[in-house]
Design a protein around this motif. Structure first.
Motif: not given
Length: 264
Positions: A179-188, A203-208
């Motif tokens: 999936v698009d990263a921001e759909s999982r890790a954006a603050a919203r 989620r943020l750890q996975r992304y970063l």
């Protein structure tokens, strides 16, 4: 040039275009925002380029009245929520599609009657941090690689090496776990999915971790409103890079745009 114009203490004007508002302000010769000039105007409905250009002209007229200066020769930096290459806009987020393929520098230079620089909004926010905020020291960029991420409705990104910008880096649109990263890790998503901090941190750890693998930054600066709660999530993140909260949020685009205008 009039005597009054030659004594103008202002170095640049920053205009930060968004889908709902245009933030603006004047920066002095030291590169600092003149706080009394920082404000916003409503983005015209649809955000068509010509309509936006006319509003920006009105903003400059108001700034002339506010500062008591004709701002003669003061350049303008403008952010656009899209990819910008050599002044031409190649994508458009929350603004009219008429921006796509448009030479925004030519349009705005003619409308504003002064030199204009145009850059991506996330790149501008990154410039504010790298040259005057959390990514700087003693007024200069911290040596090495710096990644500035804005966590909000989406994920904005800007990447620098020794203060040199690599423009239009879209790390918010990386595909992670299909999936698009921001759909999982954006603050919203914290609010939309009613996540606990532990769930969001995972989620943020996975992304970063993935981003760190791709570009090996020495410093990661996290902006967006969520950075105000940095003590709730930053200490739990396990990264090689040092990670710090952004110094500027609301005014970052204005400052970065003005910096580009001053030094373009």
């Amino acid at each position: 040039m009039s005597p009054a114009a030659s004594a103008v203490p202002f170095a640049a004007i920053g205009l930060d275009l968004g889908g709902s508002s245009i933030k603006y302000g004047v920066v002095d010769q030291a590169g600092k925002l003149v706080e009394s000039t920082f404000s916003h105007a409503t983005t015209p409905a649809g955000a068509h380029p010509q309509a936006v250009a006319e509003v920006m002209a009105q903003i400059i007229s108001e700034l002339q009245q506010l500062t008591g200066s004709d701002l003669f020769g003061v350049p303008v930096g403008v952010t656009v929520p899209g990819i910008v290459i050599d002044g031409v806009v190649h994508s458009a987020a929350n603004i009219d599609d008429a921006w796509i393929g448009l030479d925004a520098v030519a349009l705005l230079r003619g409308q504003l009657n002064r030199e204009v620089s145009v850059l991506n909004d996330a790149d501008a926010a990154g410039m504010a941090e790298v040259f005057a905020g959390a990514g700087s020291f003693a007024g200069a960029p911290i040596p090495g690689s710096t990644l500035v991420l804005t966590l909000g409705t989406g994920i904005g990104s800007a990447f620098f090496r020794d203060g040199n910008l690599f423009p239009n880096v879209e790390f918010g649109h990386l595909e992670i776990d299909g999936v698009d990263a921001e759909s999982r890790a954006a603050a919203r998503v914290i609010r939309e999915e009613n996540l606990s901090w532990d769930q969001y941190i995972e989620r943020l750890q996975r992304y970063l971790s993935h981003v760190e693998f791709l570009c090996s930054p020495d410093l990661i600066v996290i902006g967006g409103a969520v950075s105000l709660d940095h003590e709730k999530f930053m200490p739990q993140l396990k990264l090689r890079a040092r990670i710090v909260p952004a110094q500027y949020n609301n005014a970052a685009g204005v400052l970065g745009a003005a910096h580009r205008a001053m030094n373009h």
